[in-house]
Scaffold this motif. Structure first.
Motif, PDB file in Angstrom:
ATOM      1  N   ILE A  40      59.153  40.504  19.339  1.00 26.33           N
ATOM      2  CA  ILE A  40      59.336  41.172  20.623  1.00 26.33           C
ATOM      3  C   ILE A  40      58.387  42.355  20.740  1.00 26.33           C
ATOM      4  CG2 ILE A  40      60.975  42.450  22.069  1.00 26.33           C
ATOM      5  CD1 ILE A  40      63.209  40.893  20.575  1.00 26.33           C
ATOM      6  N   ARG A  41      57.664  42.405  21.853  1.00 24.44           N
ATOM      7  CA  ARG A  41      56.868  43.588  22.179  1.00 24.44           C
ATOM      8  C   ARG A  41      57.844  44.594  22.793  1.00 24.44           C
ATOM      9  NH1 ARG A  41      53.479  43.827  26.843  1.00 24.44           N
ATOM     10  NH2 ARG A  41      53.522  41.540  26.849  1.00 24.44           N
ATOM     11  N   SER A  71      68.062  49.775  15.588  1.00 23.32           N
ATOM     12  CA  SER A  71      68.892  48.580  15.466  1.00 23.32           C
ATOM     13  C   SER A  71      69.001  47.783  16.767  1.00 23.32           C
ATOM     14  CB  SER A  71      70.297  48.960  14.999  1.00 23.32           C
ATOM     15  OG  SER A  71      70.864  49.933  15.854  1.00 23.32           O
ATOM     16  N   GLU A  72      68.334  48.202  17.835  1.00 22.73           N
ATOM     17  CA  GLU A  72      68.395  47.465  19.103  1.00 22.73           C
ATOM     18  C   GLU A  72      67.191  47.835  19.955  1.00 22.73           C
ATOM     19  OE1 GLU A  72      71.673  48.709  21.623  1.00 22.73           O
ATOM     20  OE2 GLU A  72      71.446  50.790  20.966  1.00 22.73           O
ATOM     21  N   ALA A  73      66.792  46.884  20.787  1.00 24.18           N
ATOM     22  CA  ALA A  73      65.647  47.136  21.671  1.00 24.18           C
ATOM     23  C   ALA A  73      65.616  46.129  22.799  1.00 24.18           C
ATOM     24  CB  ALA A  73      64.338  47.074  20.880  1.00 24.18           C
ATOM     25  N   VAL A  93      63.858  40.278  27.149  1.00 20.12           N
ATOM     26  CA  VAL A  93      65.048  40.077  26.327  1.00 20.12           C
ATOM     27  C   VAL A  93      65.586  41.396  25.786  1.00 20.12           C
ATOM     28  CG1 VAL A  93      64.363  37.753  25.592  1.00 20.12           C
ATOM     29  CG2 VAL A  93      63.692  39.740  24.213  1.00 20.12           C
ATOM     30  N   VAL A  94      66.835  41.325  25.337  1.00 21.38           N
ATOM     31  CA  VAL A  94      67.484  42.407  24.597  1.00 21.38           C
ATOM     32  C   VAL A  94      67.885  41.831  23.250  1.00 21.38           C
ATOM     33  CG1 VAL A  94      69.409  44.013  24.539  1.00 21.38           C
ATOM     34  CG2 VAL A  94      68.349  43.438  26.715  1.00 21.38           C
ATOM     35  N   ALA A  95      67.709  42.609  22.193  1.00 20.72           N
ATOM     36  CA  ALA A  95      68.046  42.119  20.865  1.00 20.72           C
ATOM     37  C   ALA A  95      68.655  43.228  20.020  1.00 20.72           C
ATOM     38  CB  ALA A  95      66.809  41.564  20.164  1.00 20.72           C
ATOM     39  N   MET A  96      69.559  42.821  19.151  1.00 16.79           N
ATOM     40  CA  MET A  96      70.110  43.744  18.170  1.00 16.79           C
ATOM     41  C   MET A  96      69.577  43.322  16.801  1.00 16.79           C
ATOM     42  SD  MET A  96      74.076  44.957  17.749  1.00 16.79           S
ATOM     43  CE  MET A  96      74.673  43.558  16.803  1.00 16.79           C
ATOM     44  N   ALA A  97      68.674  44.099  16.262  1.00 18.64           N
ATOM     45  CA  ALA A  97      68.034  43.787  14.992  1.00 18.64           C
ATOM     46  C   ALA A  97      67.450  45.080  14.422  1.00 18.64           C
ATOM     47  CB  ALA A  97      66.931  42.741  15.182  1.00 18.64           C
ATOM     48  N   SER A 100      63.708  48.722  14.999  1.00 19.08           N
ATOM     49  CA  SER A 100      63.325  48.648  16.412  1.00 19.08           C
ATOM     50  C   SER A 100      62.572  49.878  16.911  1.00 19.08           C
ATOM     51  CB  SER A 100      64.571  48.440  17.283  1.00 19.08           C
ATOM     52  OG  SER A 100      65.439  49.551  17.204  1.00 19.08           O
ATOM     53  N   TYR A 101      62.472  50.955  16.102  1.00 21.53           N
ATOM     54  CA  TYR A 101      61.672  52.119  16.507  1.00 21.53           C
ATOM     55  C   TYR A 101      60.206  51.790  16.272  1.00 21.53           C
ATOM     56  CZ  TYR A 101      65.743  55.402  16.221  1.00 21.53           C
ATOM     57  OH  TYR A 101      66.933  56.062  16.372  1.00 21.53           O
ATOM     58  N   ALA A 102      59.698  50.831  17.002  1.00 15.99           N
ATOM     59  CA  ALA A 102      58.351  50.325  16.735  1.00 15.99           C
ATOM     60  C   ALA A 102      57.806  49.608  17.955  1.00 15.99           C
ATOM     61  CB  ALA A 102      58.388  49.370  15.535  1.00 15.99           C
ATOM     62  N   GLU A 103      56.504  49.359  17.938  1.00 13.43           N
ATOM     63  CA  GLU A 103      55.890  48.631  19.042  1.00 13.43           C
ATOM     64  C   GLU A 103      56.227  47.148  18.998  1.00 13.43           C
ATOM     65  OE1 GLU A 103      51.924  51.132  20.205  1.00 13.43           O
ATOM     66  OE2 GLU A 103      51.787  49.870  18.424  1.00 13.43           O
ATOM     67  N   LEU A 104      56.523  46.635  17.801  1.00 10.92           N
ATOM     68  CA  LEU A 104      56.880  45.235  17.624  1.00 10.92           C
ATOM     69  C   LEU A 104      58.072  45.124  16.682  1.00 10.92           C
ATOM     70  CD1 LEU A 104      53.296  43.791  16.987  1.00 10.92           C
ATOM     71  CD2 LEU A 104      54.660  43.366  19.035  1.00 10.92           C
ATOM     72  N   MET A 105      58.940  44.137  16.930  1.00  8.63           N
ATOM     73  CA  MET A 105      60.059  43.872  16.035  1.00  8.63           C
ATOM     74  C   MET A 105      60.363  42.380  16.063  1.00  8.63           C
ATOM     75  SD  MET A 105      63.353  45.111  18.323  1.00  8.63           S
ATOM     76  CE  MET A 105      64.583  44.334  17.280  1.00  8.63           C
ATOM     77  N   THR A 106      61.053  41.894  15.043  1.00  6.61           N
ATOM     78  CA  THR A 106      61.488  40.509  15.027  1.00  6.61           C
ATOM     79  C   THR A 106      63.000  40.455  15.156  1.00  6.61           C
ATOM     80  OG1 THR A 106      61.600  40.484  12.609  1.00  6.61           O
ATOM     81  CG2 THR A 106      59.542  39.728  13.636  1.00  6.61           C
ATOM     82  N   ALA A 107      63.502  39.337  15.700  1.00  4.94           N
ATOM     83  CA  ALA A 107      64.942  39.173  15.899  1.00  4.94           C
ATOM     84  C   ALA A 107      65.278  37.689  15.921  1.00  4.94           C
ATOM     85  CB  ALA A 107      65.372  39.819  17.220  1.00  4.94           C
TER      86      ALA A 107
END
Length: 331
Positions: A40-41, A71-73, A93-97, A100-107
């Protein structure tokens, strides 16, 4: 168009536990989605009190450092991992993972919640952690019913405001506690029937008895802990239920079973990270998504700052200067 994601991304990390000043904006290697995951961007990341406890080493202390918090973005899917439908790419999208304090995250793809175009990324980022907590407090732990009375401490916080709305939708009578007039107004706008303002001579328990004609409340939801614990127990009606889901003022004292007998009350705890049945969590996510999309549930945005100002977000949250949801906007 935003930056091209070919090299290190920006993320907030800390290398040692401590105050907000340990949070640093750094270059970190871009994550790659694994099987069943999407990347996720991130457009907005939610900030929760638990993040400040992790940073201070009071929570998840065994996790190796340096660490990316969050933990969410909410954001846009820009890549899918093996086994994931490519049609996810480009969706809001919204994700809990974690991280998440980042430009990119996985979920995980099967835990994503689609975000309608008319709902902002900032609102979406404030939904899942606090919204799921509020939903489960009411439906899973308390099993609140129409006509019951519930006391919600920290009623103008992110969880508090969402819990008020969900409780009112069930037909409950909602009492809340807050620390100032501005927060009292927010709690009332969310639907609270009565609001207690700290600072006067009267105790919360006396106020609850006055409001309820001496009966007390069936449910108390307490995220404050040490400073509210005694009043929470005193405010309960016979056969009432105190649910602890945080300890912002410090850990509450040990519970003496003997002290529960007089009113046959019960004390329990709720933690979002407990393993929930998949079907229950899916139902909760879907319910929250539908309520947010229809406008029946509103995420009150309090402090919204850029990712680089994560230290300020933590500082304000810890000193209780915020109301509603604290969000980091990712440029």
């Amino acid at each position: 168009m935003g930056r091209c994601y070919q090299g290190p991304m920006k993320a907030i990390r800390y290398h040692a536990v401590g105050g907000p000043e340990v949070l640093r904006l750094e270059d970190v290697e871009d994550p790659t989605p694994g099987p069943g995951e999407v990347r996720i961007r991130v457009k907005a990341a939610g900030v929760n009190f638990a993040d400040t406890e992790r940073r201070r080493g009071h929570y998840d202390a065994a996790v190796p450092l340096p660490r990316i918090l969050g933990s969410e973005a909410a954001g846009i899917v820009d890549q899918v991992g093996p086994g994931v439908d490519s049609r996810w790419v480009g969706r809001r999208v919204v994700a809990m993972a974690p991280r998440s304090y980042a430009e990119l995250m996985t979920a995980p793809a099967d835990e994503l919640l689609e975000l309608p175009d008319h709902v902002s990324f900032e609102e979406g980022a404030g939904l899942l952690v606090q919204g799921l907590t509020a939903w489960h407090l009411i439906h899973t732990s308390a099993r609140l019913e129409r006509g019951q009375k519930v006391l919600i401490h920290a009623a103008a916080g992110g969880v508090g405001l969402l819990t008020i709305q969900l409780a009112k939708q069930l037909g409950a009578t909602v009492l809340g506690t807050v620390s100032n007039e501005a927060k009292a107004q927010l709690a009332k706008e969310a639907g609270a029937d009565e609001v207690f303002l700290y600072g006067g001579a009267r105790s919360v328990a006396d106020w609850v008895r006055d409001i309820t004609g001496g009966a007390g409340v069936e449910v108390v939801m307490d995220s404050v802990g040490a400073s509210t614990w005694a009043s929470s127990l005193e405010s309960l009606a016979p056969f009432g239920h105190l649910i602890s889901f945080g300890s912002a003022s410090g850990e509450p004292p040990p519970v003496s079973v003997e002290s529960l007998y007089a009113k046959s009350i019960k004390v329990s705890a709720y933690w979002l990270r407990t393993q929930h049945p998949e079907a229950l969590q899916r139902r909760a996510r879907q319910a929250l998504g539908e309520l947010l999309s229809s406008g029946s549930l509103k995420v009150k945005l309090g402090l919204v700052v850029d990712l680089s100002e994560a230290a300020k977000a933590h500082r304000d949250l810890e000193t209780r200067e915020t109301v509603g949801k604290v969000v980091l906007r990712v440029p």
